[in-house]
Design a protein around this motif. Structure first.
Motif: not given
Length: 305
Positions: A1-9, A198-201, A222-232, A260-264
């Motif tokens: 997963m991506a990391t963004t430094g300290r996340d105070r929230l 990412w879908l699991a997260a 890919h054929d398993e995850v792609a339609p689930r990702w598109l549905d999400l 939105g940042s996850i998709l980007a």
């Protein structure tokens, strides 16, 4: 997963929702702050006092657990109540019926900040309960999502032409936020795995299990995850939820992410990997196109002009 430094929230929410932090003093200690400053910080950031937030999110978790068939007694003590009677009163006030009756619809309770219990490992921050910007999802982005999935599938099919030894041979490396990926097998496996994890997260599921990475297996994955990702993606767009935030515990340590940042993030590194995979395939003697979404859309629309 991506990391963004300290996340105070995330740090503040961790302190509020830690199973061992039953009092305000416990929460403040977990956040390495005085009780006064902790309460001020959390209330300013979330618009809800820490004790009230914990009580509400614990009730949401309790409703989720009860829906899954957990006994009321177990759920009551998990939620921090000293007696089943006390839990039942609190639950009935919140949901309008006793815990013996399943919650109809969403287990979320009204929240001033959109922070809700989502799964055993995640929180969800719903932007519909906050002032948020316009939806990020526009027509060009929809095209990018479809092109990404279709183009990945085409590259996986091309990889079937590569001999097994060459498929795992080091060629030119692709550099991503995770480090160097120097074989075609590594690049294509990470391409598929990124969607799986990412879908699991986002869905609040467990970590994807290790699976085969040969081209035929990756096509199946890919054929398993792609339609689930598109549905999400479609579901988030339909709800205008691109500014929603999840707090994801699949990361170590857990972090908060805007959808939105996850998709980007996914689209950025997917495009980078796909270009890298094309260079690898060409070096390994496979004829491959340029991967231009303009030409992809023309082919998809049956317009070669």
């Amino acid at each position: 997963m991506a990391t963004t430094g300290r996340d105070r929230l995330r740090e503040l929410l961790d302190a509020v929702l830690d199973d061992q932090h039953r009092t305000l003093d416990d929460m403040a200690g977990g956040a390495y702050a005085s009780t006064y400053h902790f309460s001020r910080q959390l209330s300013a950031a979330a618009g809800e006092p820490p004790v009230a937030m914990r009580r509400r999110v614990m009730l949401e978790r309790a409703a989720w657990r009860l829906r899954g068939g957990a006994p009321v007694t177990d759920v009551a003590f998990e939620a921090g109540y000293e007696s089943v009677e006390g839990f039942s009163r609190a639950f009935s006030r919140a949901y309008g019926h006793p815990p013996s009756q399943p919650v109809a619809g969403s287990h979320w309770l009204p929240a001033p900040n959109g922070i809700h219990f989502h799964s055993p490992t995640s929180l969800w921050v719903h932007s519909g309960e906050q002032e948020m910007s316009h939806s990020l999802m526009t027509l060009p982005l929809k095209l990018m999502v479809h092109h990404d999935l279709d183009d990945t599938r085409a590259l996986l099919d091309l990889a079937k032409q590569v001999p097994a030894a060459d498929y795992r041979r080091e060629v030119r490396p692709v550099r991503t936020w995770e480090g160097e990926e120097s074989t075609l097998a590594q690049v294509l496996e990470r391409q598929v795995y990124t969607l799986e994890v990412w879908l699991a997260a986002i869905r609040g599921e467990g970590f994807p299990e290790d699976r085969s990475d040969d081209p035929a297996a990756l096509v199946r994955r890919h054929d398993e995850v792609a339609p689930r990702w598109l549905d999400l993606v479609r579901d988030v767009d339909r709800r205008g939820a691109w500014d929603d935030r999840i707090v994801d515990a699949l990361c170590d340590p857990p972090e908060s992410f805007v959808l939105g940042s996850i998709l980007a993030h996914v689209l950025t590194y997917s495009a980078h990997r796909r270009l890298g995979a094309r260079a690898m395939l060409a070096e390994l003697g496979v004829e491959v196109d340029e991967g231009d979404p303009i030409n992809w859309l023309r082919r998809r629309s049956g317009d070669d002009a």
